[in-house]
Design a protein around this motif. Structure first.
Motif, mmCIF file in Angstrom:
data_model
loop_
_atom_site.group_PDB
_atom_site.id
_atom_site.type_symbol
_atom_site.label_atom_id
_atom_site.label_comp_id
_atom_site.label_asym_id
_atom_site.label_seq_id
_atom_site.Cartn_x
_atom_site.Cartn_y
_atom_site.Cartn_z
ATOM 1 N N GLY A 285 0.792 -1.221 0.000
ATOM 2 C CA GLY A 285 0.000 0.000 0.000
ATOM 3 C C GLY A 285 0.825 1.272 0.000
ATOM 4 N N ARG A 286 1.854 1.299 0.845
ATOM 5 C CA ARG A 286 2.740 2.472 0.900
ATOM 6 C C ARG A 286 4.180 1.997 0.992
ATOM 7 N N PHE A 287 5.007 2.520 0.119
ATOM 8 C CA PHE A 287 6.425 2.175 0.109
ATOM 9 C C PHE A 287 7.214 3.343 0.673
ATOM 10 N N ASP A 288 7.924 3.090 1.791
ATOM 11 C CA ASP A 288 8.783 4.113 2.384
ATOM 12 C C ASP A 288 9.930 3.417 3.112
ATOM 13 N N GLU A 289 10.628 4.147 3.967
ATOM 14 C CA GLU A 289 11.806 3.561 4.613
ATOM 15 C C GLU A 289 11.463 2.357 5.490
ATOM 16 N N THR A 290 10.239 2.309 6.039
ATOM 17 C CA THR A 290 9.865 1.169 6.882
ATOM 18 C C THR A 290 9.690 -0.108 6.062
ATOM 19 N N SER A 291 9.515 0.030 4.755
ATOM 20 C CA SER A 291 9.337 -1.139 3.889
ATOM 21 C C SER A 291 10.580 -2.013 3.863
ATOM 22 N N LEU A 292 11.716 -1.431 4.215
ATOM 23 C CA LEU A 292 12.982 -2.150 4.123
ATOM 24 C C LEU A 292 13.350 -2.853 5.424
ATOM 25 N N THR A 293 12.506 -2.722 6.442
ATOM 26 C CA THR A 293 12.815 -3.304 7.754
ATOM 27 C C THR A 293 11.741 -4.306 8.159
ATOM 28 N N GLY A 294 11.862 -5.523 7.663
ATOM 29 C CA GLY A 294 10.964 -6.584 8.096
ATOM 30 C C GLY A 294 9.690 -6.735 7.298
ATOM 31 N N LYS A 295 9.488 -5.911 6.287
ATOM 32 C CA LYS A 295 8.286 -6.001 5.476
ATOM 33 C C LYS A 295 8.526 -6.882 4.251
ATOM 34 N N VAL A 296 7.434 -7.176 3.534
ATOM 35 C CA VAL A 296 7.521 -8.034 2.361
ATOM 36 C C VAL A 296 8.449 -7.450 1.301
ATOM 37 N N VAL A 297 8.279 -6.176 0.987
ATOM 38 C CA VAL A 297 9.063 -5.587 -0.094
ATOM 39 C C VAL A 297 10.552 -5.619 0.229
ATOM 40 N N GLY A 298 10.921 -5.271 1.448
ATOM 41 C CA GLY A 298 12.323 -5.319 1.825
ATOM 42 C C GLY A 298 12.896 -6.724 1.730
ATOM 43 N N THR A 299 12.114 -7.697 2.154
ATOM 44 C CA THR A 299 12.543 -9.096 2.063
ATOM 45 C C THR A 299 12.735 -9.507 0.611
ATOM 46 N N LEU A 300 11.822 -9.072 -0.258
ATOM 47 C CA LEU A 300 11.928 -9.396 -1.682
ATOM 48 C C LEU A 300 13.158 -8.755 -2.309
ATOM 49 N N LEU A 301 13.439 -7.525 -1.926
ATOM 50 C CA LEU A 301 14.602 -6.841 -2.494
ATOM 51 C C LEU A 301 15.890 -7.587 -2.160
ATOM 52 N N GLN A 302 16.009 -8.049 -0.934
ATOM 53 C CA GLN A 302 17.198 -8.804 -0.550
ATOM 54 C C GLN A 302 17.283 -10.116 -1.313
ATOM 55 N N ALA A 303 16.156 -10.841 -1.372
ATOM 56 C CA ALA A 303 16.154 -12.143 -2.035
ATOM 57 C C ALA A 303 16.408 -12.008 -3.534
ATOM 58 N N ALA A 304 15.794 -11.006 -4.153
ATOM 59 C CA ALA A 304 15.977 -10.809 -5.596
ATOM 60 C C ALA A 304 17.405 -10.400 -5.907
ATOM 61 N N GLY A 305 18.009 -9.598 -5.024
ATOM 62 C CA GLY A 305 19.392 -9.209 -5.239
ATOM 63 C C GLY A 305 20.313 -10.410 -5.223
ATOM 64 N N SER A 306 20.064 -11.343 -4.301
ATOM 65 C CA SER A 306 20.870 -12.561 -4.237
ATOM 66 C C SER A 306 20.666 -13.425 -5.468
ATOM 67 N N ALA A 307 19.445 -13.381 -6.036
ATOM 68 C CA ALA A 307 19.131 -14.199 -7.197
ATOM 69 C C ALA A 307 19.519 -13.532 -8.515
ATOM 70 N N GLY A 308 19.926 -12.276 -8.459
ATOM 71 C CA GLY A 308 20.322 -11.563 -9.674
ATOM 72 C C GLY A 308 19.166 -11.109 -10.535
ATOM 73 N N ALA A 309 17.967 -10.975 -9.932
ATOM 74 C CA ALA A 309 16.789 -10.540 -10.689
ATOM 75 C C ALA A 309 16.548 -9.052 -10.487
ATOM 76 N N SER A 310 16.051 -8.398 -11.521
ATOM 77 C CA SER A 310 15.665 -6.995 -11.383
ATOM 78 C C SER A 310 14.298 -6.921 -10.708
ATOM 79 N N VAL A 311 14.027 -5.790 -10.045
ATOM 80 C CA VAL A 311 12.825 -5.665 -9.232
ATOM 81 C C VAL A 311 12.002 -4.461 -9.649
ATOM 82 N N GLY A 312 10.708 -4.697 -9.846
ATOM 83 C CA GLY A 312 9.751 -3.632 -10.056
ATOM 84 C C GLY A 312 8.832 -3.542 -8.861
#
Length: 364
Positions: A285-312
């Motif tokens: 619903g809202r993407f901000d700095e809290t999204s990177l601390t324990g939320k789904v989007v932050g978790t996806l960003l870390q996992a996608a980075g390890s997998a070498g995938a680009s993220v939208g």
């Protein structure tokens, strides 16, 4: 291309499953030949049961009527997995949107305990409970009462439900408390707040539930009283989740507090889904700095980075700068023209966002 669509729910607007379907529909409108896999996620709050159900088709969904956070009956679903694990979601039985009107002092988690009791009666050998979106600040006392714990005042009388009543707590009687299942209880949380104090459940989240300054002081003191009698670790990160429900279930029932988004991602097989993926689409619903601390989007960003995938990333609104790990971001408010327009037809705008990302993230 291989594309994984793994959003969180857009709370109060669209479920994670519906958001994933809309984003995929938009992507495939531009690139119909791509291999698109849907993996809706959650972080322990709203949508936890649906995320498990979408990823684990053999799960058996059960629905029951329980007392809601203000005592009125509500319908709550839970899952029984083939391995004996039951997946519960506090938001369905004791969530803030279920309240007829705010009642920060009297709202409770009794319904969650009723669901947990039913899962145990059905033979569940392990419980996974998503904690998020709660209406109450009762330290999980309502849920524990439904499981058989007695909370009494100095005169030996059972306390009424609600967080404020804990100020009069004098004794805990676990004589009839149901034992936790043999496989244990995992509590999925998306916050690191302790139980009490300026960063605790009452101070930080009480106002969101209608608590005034005096209410916050009362509730914080009531939670301190619970901690004095229940023991455990009120300062454990995440103990303040769901109005302190994480603390209560951990201290009295031996439950274990774990980061919700990370654990759900593990349980539904995110790593396997990302293997060989070229693109990951996620959102909330809202993407901000809290999204990177324990939320789904932050978790996806870390996992996608390890997998070498680009993220939208798609979000209703974007607050603050977008990190460099995000290849493209689409705020639905800008796409739709206003908050009202975005909320009036979220599926339409998510579909358009999916198509827009397919154009931005591909070259052919």
């Amino acid at each position: 291309m291989r594309v994984v669509v793994a959003p969180d729910s857009f709370k109060g607007s669209v479920t994670a499953d519906d958001a994933a379907r809309a984003l995929a529909r938009g992507w495939l409108a531009y690139r119909p030949g791509d291999d698109v896999r849907l993996l809706p996620l959650a972080d322990g709050g709203e949508g936890t049961v649906d995320a498990f159900a979408a990823a684990l088709p053999d799960a058996e969904r059960r629905t029951m009527t329980v007392p809601g956070p203000d005592g009125r009956p509500v319908s709550a679903a839970w899952l029984l997995l083939p391995d004996g694990t039951a997946v519960l979601e506090l938001a369905q039985s004791s969530g803030l949107p279920l309240m007829g009107r705010p009642d920060p002092l009297g709202a409770h988690t009794y319904g969650l305990g009723v669901v947990a009791r039913a899962a145990l009666a059905a033979g569940a050998t392990r419980l996974v409970i998503g904690l998020g979106g709660s209406a109450s600040t009762d330290g999980g006392a309502g849920a524990l009462r439904a499981l058989g714990l007695r909370l009494q005042d100095e005169g030996g009388r059972d306390l009424p439900l609600g967080g404020a009543a804990l100020a009069d707590l004098a004794r805990l009687d676990a004589t009839y408390l149901l034992p936790a299942p043999p496989g244990g209880v995992q509590l999925l949380v998306d916050v690191t707040a302790p139980l009490t104090g300026p960063a605790g459940a009452a101070a930080v989240y009480g106002p969101q539930k209608g608590a005034e300054a005096a209410d916050v002081r009362l509730l914080d003191g009531a939670l301190r009283r619970l901690a004095e009698l229940a023991g455990g670790d009120p300062d454990e990160p995440g103990a303040g989740a769901a109005g302190g429900t994480a603390y209560g279930l951990a201290a009295v029932w031996g439950a274990r507090i774990v980061p919700g988004a990370t654990r759900i991602a593990e349980l539904v097989g995110l790593a396997d889904a990302l293997a060989g993926a070229d693109v990951v689409l996620t959102g909330e619903g809202r993407f901000d700095e809290t999204s990177l601390t324990g939320k789904v989007v932050g978790t996806l960003l870390q996992a996608a980075g390890s997998a070498g995938a680009s993220v939208g990333v798609v979000a209703g609104q974007i607050g603050g700068p977008v990190p460099g790990s995000v290849s493209a971001a689409v705020p639905l408010v800008e796409l739709a023209g206003s908050v009202e327009a975005a909320l009036s037809d979220p599926a339409r705008w998510l579909t358009e966002a999916g198509e827009l990302l397919s154009r931005r993230l591909t070259r052919d």
